[in-house]
Each structure stands twice: as structure tokens, then as C-alpha cells.
Design a protein around this motif. Structure first.
Motif, short mmCIF file in Angstrom:
data_model
loop_
_atom_site.label_atom_id
_atom_site.label_comp_id
_atom_site.label_asym_id
_atom_site.label_seq_id
_atom_site.Cartn_x
_atom_site.Cartn_y
_atom_site.Cartn_z
N SER A 152 89.91 53.75 40.75
CA SER A 152 89.65 53.10 39.46
C SER A 152 89.57 51.58 39.58
O SER A 152 89.14 50.92 38.63
CB SER A 152 90.74 53.48 38.45
N TYR A 153 89.98 51.02 40.72
CA TYR A 153 89.92 49.56 40.86
C TYR A 153 89.34 49.10 42.20
O TYR A 153 88.98 47.93 42.35
CB TYR A 153 91.32 48.95 40.67
N GLN A 154 89.22 49.96 43.17
CA GLN A 154 88.77 49.54 44.50
C GLN A 154 87.28 49.19 44.53
O GLN A 154 86.49 49.68 43.74
CB GLN A 154 89.04 50.65 45.52
N ASP A 155 86.95 48.33 45.49
CA ASP A 155 85.55 48.00 45.77
C ASP A 155 85.10 48.85 46.96
O ASP A 155 85.56 48.64 48.10
CB ASP A 155 85.42 46.51 46.09
N GLY A 156 84.22 49.81 46.70
CA GLY A 156 83.77 50.70 47.77
C GLY A 156 82.70 50.11 48.64
O GLY A 156 82.32 50.70 49.66
N GLY A 157 82.15 48.95 48.25
CA GLY A 157 81.18 48.26 49.11
C GLY A 157 79.78 48.81 49.07
O GLY A 157 78.93 48.41 49.87
N TYR A 158 79.48 49.70 48.12
CA TYR A 158 78.15 50.31 48.09
C TYR A 158 77.14 49.39 47.41
O TYR A 158 77.26 49.06 46.22
CB TYR A 158 78.22 51.65 47.35
N ASP A 159 76.15 48.93 48.14
CA ASP A 159 74.98 48.23 47.61
C ASP A 159 75.34 47.07 46.69
O ASP A 159 74.63 46.77 45.72
CB ASP A 159 74.10 49.24 46.86
N ASN A 160 76.46 46.40 46.96
CA ASN A 160 76.87 45.23 46.18
C ASN A 160 77.00 45.56 44.68
O ASN A 160 76.73 44.73 43.81
CB ASN A 160 75.88 44.07 46.36
N ARG A 161 77.44 46.79 44.38
CA ARG A 161 77.60 47.20 42.98
C ARG A 161 78.98 46.79 42.45
O ARG A 161 79.92 46.58 43.22
CB ARG A 161 77.44 48.72 42.86
N PRO A 162 79.11 46.69 41.11
CA PRO A 162 80.40 46.30 40.52
C PRO A 162 81.51 47.28 40.89
O PRO A 162 81.31 48.50 40.93
CB PRO A 162 80.12 46.33 39.02
N ALA A 163 82.69 46.75 41.16
CA ALA A 163 83.83 47.57 41.55
C ALA A 163 84.61 48.01 40.31
O ALA A 163 84.57 47.38 39.26
CB ALA A 163 84.75 46.79 42.48
N GLY A 164 85.32 49.09 40.47
CA GLY A 164 86.19 49.59 39.40
C GLY A 164 85.50 50.58 38.50
O GLY A 164 84.27 50.63 38.40
N SER A 165 86.29 51.40 37.85
CA SER A 165 85.76 52.42 36.95
C SER A 165 85.09 51.77 35.76
O SER A 165 85.62 50.84 35.14
CB SER A 165 86.88 53.36 36.49
N GLN A 166 83.90 52.25 35.43
CA GLN A 166 83.12 51.69 34.33
C GLN A 166 83.71 52.13 32.98
O GLN A 166 84.04 53.30 32.79
CB GLN A 166 81.68 52.14 34.43
N GLY A 167 83.79 51.18 32.06
CA GLY A 167 84.38 51.43 30.75
C GLY A 167 85.77 50.85 30.63
O GLY A 167 86.14 50.32 29.58
#
Length: 801
Positions: free
Chosen positions: A424-439
């Protein structure tokens, strides 16, 4: 006889009320005679209904049920004009636990009691654009209407009598205590639009305990569907095709993709209230359990949005906040005689748990492997109160009685933040996308806290009917807190009867509100991606508590109590033939009000840049004592009962409330001087002073005729003002809401009620086009005093035994 009266008085935290239009609507003369000695605010117990020195509204449990409203706070809003319970949507946790306020002040300026004992507040902190941003309040909807005998609303400062938070007034909820019999009700209904379906089953029953006491069990199950008044989303939803054309799915996409309206929820509540005679004393206990699961929407993530992963949601998605709210309370005490004194010893425990959960979401930085449901963390607030009080009557001047009470109290508050699951808070590093659960981004481990504080209070109260015409009272309280020091408050009040029909009354008091543990310790640090010159840059952002490095570097200092000075002046007239009129004017000055600042960034000042560098943060907001305000107002209550001979009885009640808050000063630490417009901008100024209607009122008619009881009420909500971040103010005009119902009492036990709330389907004014977010938010999604659902019709079946 005197001991008996004192016993009743102390047990209920007694007071003498003004005539309550709500009380008159439902209670017989015999019932009124019993009720008049058990109301908050005063210790003299031998009074008639209009002899109090401060205004008190009494709303019976029957009135609450008869209103047709299925939520306790909503029913109270329509009964007491000075009580505000606005509707909000897309405000995160505030959709589940909505803020409520009295006399136009903050939600946490009203103290809530149950059976005269302090009720714990919610663990939730209101962080979004609702009334009372930065505050926490008691969740009145966690208390089933079926458990309530009556609600007493003291519209006067009472910190010297009851302690912190009672700046605007006190709400005392008295639980049912009938030793036998009970009731059960089933209510169903929906809005005129066909949504918002509700089913509510609630009831209570009393059990006689060997003629030495009683225990009453109450419960409810309430299932409510959501409402949606969102406009259609005209924006492009899908990525443009390689040839530059729009995706053909644009033509078939359901453009009502947002949820702007009441949240869906399922609520279960169980309460009990018990007493038992032991020797010459009485054991008592009460408590309850409530659990609510709420579902509400965030902003829609379009398919083309970089916050979406198209492999998971090819058409985009609407994150659904689904928090679980749990409230538990337990009180136990013993009332007994010590010589000429009456003693009351009690312990009360309460706990609020707010578990943030997300459904239909994702963590875009984890790509196609992201989960879609998240546990984003839990807020927990628990409170323990212990008190011991002694009271008695002494002979006084001219052989009148002097009521004396003094006592000691101890309170311990604890607050916890538990981190969410890593996804819910980690940055997975995929394609420079925003980290954390959306909403709602989960609480990071760095945000976890487990803190507590305690305070001890000593108080004394005096009250005396000095002459046949003059009554006076005085109170003083000293409280010492483990985290910021001590406070002393006082109160003086008096009432003088000029004639048998006309009297004047006045109060003067100081008050205080200690910063809540939520404000002291709440923190939420998350990684947000911010567009900087066309590039998404990760930034450490959030709310930092006053223990943080940011607050320390900016020399914000520890939070201090808000302090108030209040005055009121009123008149009471009891005319012939059942007329009664009360008029009360008031002024409340509050120094050092606590606000939640807007976010500071390095560009705001070198001091801010240095503080954020030391803290390793890119922007921050925090709680601070910053604002002095003055609130002035007027409350008017009129009641009349007409005997129509063979046509039954007609009861007419009217009430009007006016309040206006002005900002006297904005005070900041020296290092932040010059940032007033940043820390407390026009949006927050408007929210504090004009987001609540300054004028409100009710006019209701109740007609009893044989087996029929008809009720019609006209409720007026005056204009209010909201402001957006672009500085655009919108004034929403005042509206009149009409409610009507008919009860047919088929037998002494069985009754059927049908009715309509907002009979003429009235909506608030629409927002200005520039505030509608592409036409989606047609109505104000925060602070709408009567909501934006339109009309609602219902039917109810009642059975008494």
C-alpha cells in the motif's frame, strides 16, 4: 428526600432546562414532571422546566424515532438548529465518520456525554475539505437511536463543569432505563431517484432485576445503499490509437464513472444500560459495541492515466474506500451515601478503531503484478476516565439550600497508528509510475506511533436558590496535563424572575480545549509523484506531528490548549395557555485555535527549506495554535400546545439559531512570520467562518387525533460560502426543507408510519461551472448542510410490548 434528589441529580449530571419544544412534542405532563430533574448544567433538582440559567434542548427518544431519520446525528440536526451535520463526499475517511458541530464552532468544541459520563472521540482526523478540518469528533452514529431515552443539548460553555472540549456546549445522551417492556421497529425507504435504499431493524427491551434494578438491551442493524449525483465525465478515457484516432470505446464508455453522494454502509450496534440496588447504594453500568463498514469512491482513474495499469483495468477504475469502524465502550460505577454526603465513583473506558481498507485499486508502481485490495493502516484511540465525586445540600442564607459538589477525575488517552501492508505504500519501480495504493496511500512504518498522555482534574461547584426570585451558580476546575501543563477555568451563572411569567438569565465562563491526542501524534508520510517541468518527480510529503524534525526545526513548539471566554444573556417568558419563549444571545472568544496548515515547500522561505532538508522531506503540513476568533449568535425557542377539543391536540414548536464567526488574529512563530497567507489561506478562512449556515431554523406542527398522528416540519438552512484553491468563492443560497409523516396507531402495540423527508425534492444550488471538475461535481461535495440527495420516502412498522 434531599438525598434522593441529590442521587438523581448526580447520576445524570443534572440541570434545569429551558422548555424544550422537542420534549413537549412527545411527553405527557406526568413524564415531564419526572424528566425535569435529570438534565445537564445545574445541580438544583427542584425546578420547573424553564428555570435554568442556561439554554438546554431536550429531544426525547420518541422524537428521534418519529423524525424518520435513521442516523442519530441527522435526527439531532433537524431537532436543534444550532447543531450542524453536513454531508460530504470523496473526503476519504470523513465519508465514514462525518463531522458535526454546535454553534458554528469546530466539531471538537462540543463535549459528548453518555449518562453524564465522557464519551471517547473517533480515531479519525478530518484531513480534507470538510467543516472542522484537522479535528476529531465523537461518532454519534455509533450510538443506536433505539438505545436513547433522550438527548440533552446544553448550549453554553461548560469546561469548568465537565472539563476539556465543552467550549461550544455539551451533548448528553441518556440511555433507556425501563425495567420492563420494549419495542421493535422495521424501517425501509429510498430516495426519489431510486437509490440510497435503506433497511433498518432496531429495538430494545428492559428486564426487571428482582425489583432492585433493571437492565435494558438495545440494538440495531442498518443497511444503507449509496447515492450518486455525479455528472457525466466528458474527458477522453482511452489512450489515442497509433494512427491518432480516438479509441472507438469512447462512444460506449459509461461516463457516470464517479461516485458523488452518500456512502454505502452496513452498521451493527448493541448497547446496554443497567442499575442494581446494593444496600443503600446503587451499582450501575452501561456500554456498547458498534461496527460499521463503509464504501465510498475516490477520484476515477482513467484508462489513459499513468496511475492506471491497463493490463489490470483496461477501462480505468474507481478506487473504493472501504474502512471498518469499530467503537467499544464500557462504564461501571457505584453511588452511595457517606454520612450526609452522596458519593459517585466510576470508571469509563472507550475505544475507537478506524481501519483503512481499499478495494478496486492498485499500486501502479508494481505494474501488472499489483494487488487490487489493500489494508492501508489503522488508527486507534482509546480513553479511560476515572472519577470520584461528593455532593450534598447545606443550609444557607435565609434557610435556602446550597448545593455543593466537588470531585477529582483522572483521564488517560492513547493513540496508535499502525502501518498498512507494504504494497500500500512501497515503490515497486515499474515504469516510473506513482507509488502507493491509489485512492489512499497506506501508512508507512515511519508514520507509526504509539503514544499516550494523562491528566488529573479537581473541581468544585456551588448552586443556590438565594431568594424566591434569584438563583445563582458557580464552578471552578483545575486540570493538569502530562504533556503541556495545567489550566484553570471558571463559570458564573444566574437567573432572576422579574414576574411569574418573565425572567432573565446570564452566564459568564472561561473554557479550554486540550489538543487531542490525534492532533498531537497523527502523522502520515507518503511518497507522491509531482509534475515538475513535465517530469514526474517523487516527493516525501505528508502531515508531520509536533514531535517531528520539521516542526522542531521550524520552532513550531508544542501544541497548547485553546482557551475561551464566553458570555450569554437570555430571557424566558412563560405566557398563559401553554406559550413559552426563550431568547439567548451569546459571544464566544477563542484564543490559539488549532489549525491544520496547508503544505509548505522549500520555495516558501529559507527557514522552511532548511527544515525540510534536515527532515528529509519535500513538503509538509502540521498542526499549530494560530488563530483567534470571536463567535456571536442568538438562539430563539418558541413552543405552544393547543387543545382542539374533539379535533385532538396540536403542538407547535419553532426554533431559530444565528451564529457568525470572525477572525481576530493570526499568530505564528517568529520563524514563520510572513507565511500567514500560506499556512492559513483564504480557503481555510472561509471554511472556518462561512462554510456553516449563519442562519437556521425549524417550524413544526404535530397533530394528535384519535389513532392518527400527523407531523410536518419546515427546516431552513441559510446560505453558506465555499472557496476553492483558485480563490473563487461560491455562495450557496438558503433553502427550506419540508418533512411530513403520518402515524396510524392500529392498536396500543402496533403502529404504522409513512413519510417523506425533503418532500418537495429540494437540492442545493449548483456549483459554478469552473468548480464542477468537467461537470462531474454539480453540487458541493463538502459541507452541504442538508446533502444533495433530493427527496426520500419511507415506511416504518413499530411494535411495543
Amino acid at each position: 428526600m434531599k438525598k434522593t434528589l441529590i442521587s438523581v441529580a448526580v447520576a445524570a449530571i443534572v440541570s434545569t432546562p429551558l422548555v424544550s419544544f422537542a420534549q413537549q412534542a412527545e411527553q405527557s405532563a406526568d413524564e415531564k414532571a419526572d424528566e425535569r430533574i435529570q438534565v445537564i448544567g445545574s445541580r438544583l433538582s427542584v425546578r420547573t422546566a424553564t428555570e435554568g440559567s442556561a439554554p438546554v434542548d431536550i429531544i426525547s427518544g420518541e422524537d428521534l424515532v418519529a423524525s424518520g431519520f435513521t442516523e442519530t446525528a441527522k435526527a439531532l440536526q433537524y431537532a436543534v438548529p444550532s447543531f450542524n451535520f453536513p454531508t460530504s463526499s470523496i473526503t476519504d475517511g470523513s465519508d465514514a465518520v462525518r463531522p458535526a458541530s454546535l454553534r458554528g464552532l469546530s466539531p471538537d468544541h462540543t463535549l459528548v456525554l453518555i449518562n453524564g459520563k465522557r464519551r471517547h472521540s473517533s480515531a479519525l482526523v478530518h484531513l480534507n475539505g470538510t467543516t472542522g478540518r484537522g479535528s476529531s469528533n465523537v461518532d454519534l452514529n455509533a450510538i443506536p437511536i433505539s438505545a436513547i431515552k433522550r438527548i440533552e443539548v446544553l448550549r453554553d460553555g461548560a469546561s469548568a463543569q465537565y472539563g476539556s472540549d465543552a467550549i461550544a456546549g455539551v451533548i448528553n445522551i441518556v440511555l433507556k432505563d425501563n425495567p420492563q417492556g420494549g419495542d421493535v421497529s422495521l424501517s425501509v425507504g429510498q430516495t426519489y431517484e431510486g437509490d440510497g435504499e435503506q433497511v433498518k431493524l432496531h429495538g430494545s427491551f428492559g428486564v426487571n432485576l428482582n425489583d432492585r434494578g433493571a437492565i435494558v438491551f438495545s440494538g440495531e442493524y442498518h443497511d444503507k445503499g449509496s447515492t450518486n449525483r455525479a455528472g457525466l465525465d466528458p474527458r477522453q478515457q482511452y489512450p489515442t490509437l497509433p494512427n491518432g484516432d480516438l479509441d472507438p470505446r469512447e462512444d460506449t464508455f459509461n461516463r457516470k464513472n464517479h461516485h458523488v453522494g452518500d456512502a454505502e454502509f452496513e452498521n451493527t450496534g448493541l448497547f446496554y444500560n443497567a442499575n442494581y440496588q446494593v444496600g443503600t447504594g446503587e451499582l450501575y453500568s452501561f456500554g456498547g459495541y458498534s461496527k460499521r463498514t463503509t464504501k465510498s469512491g475516490a477520484f476515477y482513474r482513467r484508462a489513459l492515466d499513468n496511475r492506471n495499469v491497463i493490463e489490470i483495468y483496461p477501462h480505468g477504475f474507481l478506487p473504493t474506500l472501504a474502512p471498518e469502524t469499530t467503537d467499544v465502550s464500557l462504564a461501571a460505577g457505584y453511588k452511595f451515601d457517606i454520612g450526609e454526603w452522596f458519593a459517585d465513583a466510576s470508571v469509563v473506558y472507550g475505544k475507537s478503531e478506524f481501519n483503512y481498507r481499499l478495494e478496486n485499486s492498485l499500486n501502479a508502481s508494481m505494474g501488472p503484478n499489483s494487488p487490487t485490495n489493500f489494508d492501508t493502516g489503522t488508527l486507534i484511540h482509546d480513553e479511560m476516565n476515572a472519577s470520584f465525586e461528593l455532593s450534598r445540600f447545606f443550609k444557607f442564607y435565609n434557610y435556602s439550600d446550597l448545593a455543593v459538589a466537588f470531585g477529582v477525575s483522572y483521564r488517560d488517552n492513547a493513540y496508535q497508528i499502525q502501518a498498512g501492508e507494504p504494497a500500500s505504500y512501497q515503490d515497486g519501480g515499474y515504469d516510473n509510475r506513482p507509488a502507493g495504493s491509489q485512492g489512499f496511500t497506506g501508512f508507512h512504518p515511519d508514520s507509526e506511533v504509539d503514544e499516550s498522555r494523562n491528566n488529573t482534574g479537581i473541581y468544585v461547584e456551588l448552586e443556590n436558590q438565594l431568594t424566591e426570585n434569584f438563583q445563582w451558580a458557580a464552578a471552578m476546575r483545575f486540570e493538569d496535563y502530562s504533556d503541556f501543563g495545567s489550566n484553570t477555568s471558571w463559570k458564573l451563572s444566574g437567573r432572576y424572575a422579574i414576574t411569574d411569567e418573565f425572567a432573565v438569565r446570564a452566564t459568564a465562563n472561561t473554557g479550554f480545549r486540550a489538543p487531542s491526542v490525534q492532533q498531537l501524534y497523527f502523522t502520515n508520510i507518503s511518497t507522491l509523484f509531482v509534475n515538475r517541468n513535465g517530469e514526474l518527480v517523487p516527493e516525501q510529503s505528508g502531515t508531520f506531528n509536533n514531535l517531528s524534525n520539521v516542526a522542531r526545526e521550524l520552532q513550531v513548539g508544542a501544541l497548547q490548549p485553546e482557551e475561551s471566554q464566553s458570555l450569554s444573556l437570555g430571557a424566558v417568558w412563560n405566557g398563559h395557555n401553554g406559550w413559552s419563549v426563550t431568547v439567548d444571545a451569546f459571544q464566544i472568544q477563542i484564543d490559539d485555535r488549532i489549525i491544520l496548515s496547508s503544505s509548505l515547500i522549500p520555495a516558501d522561505s529559507p527557514a522552511v527549506a532548511d527544515a525540510l532538508l534536515v527532515a528529509g522531506a519535500d513538503n509538509a503540513r502540521f498542526f499549530i495554535n494560530a488563530v483567534d476568533t470571536t463567535t456571536r449568535g442568538l438562539d430563539v425557542v418558541v413552543a405552544k400546545q393547543l387543545d382542539l377539543d374533539q379535533w385532538g391536540q396540536l403542538k407547535v414548536q419553532a426554533a431559530y439559531g444565528y451564529n457568525k464567526t470572525s477572525i481576530d488574529a493570526v499568530n505564528l512563530p517568529t520563524i514563520l512570520d510572513g507565511l500567514q497567507d500560506k499556512l492559513f489561506d483564504n480557503v481555510e478562512r472561509t471554511r472556518m467562518t462561512r462554510s456553516v449556515p449563519q442562519n437556521s431554523g425549524t417550524l413544526s406542527f404535530t397533530h394528535d387525533y384519535n389513532k392518527l398522528k400527523t407531523h410536518m416540519a419546515f427546516s431552513y438552512f441559510g446560505d453558506y460560502v465555499l472557496e476553492n484553491n483558485a480563490g473563487v468563492q461560491t455562495t450557496f443560497g438558503g433553502k427550506v426543507i419540508v418533512d411530513a409523516s403520518v402515524l396510524y396507531q392500529a392498536t396500543d402495540a402496533l403502529g404504522v408510519r409513512v413519510g417523506a423527508q425533503n418532500l418537495f425534492d429540494t437540492y442545493p444550488d449548483k456549483q459554478l461551472p469552473e468548480n464542477q471538475f468537467n461537470g462531474i461535481f454539480m453540487y458541493p461535495n463538502t459541507n452541504a448542510p442538508f446533502g444533495f440527495n433530493g427527496g426520500y420516502y419511507y415506511a416504518e412498522l413499530n411494535y411495543r410490548f
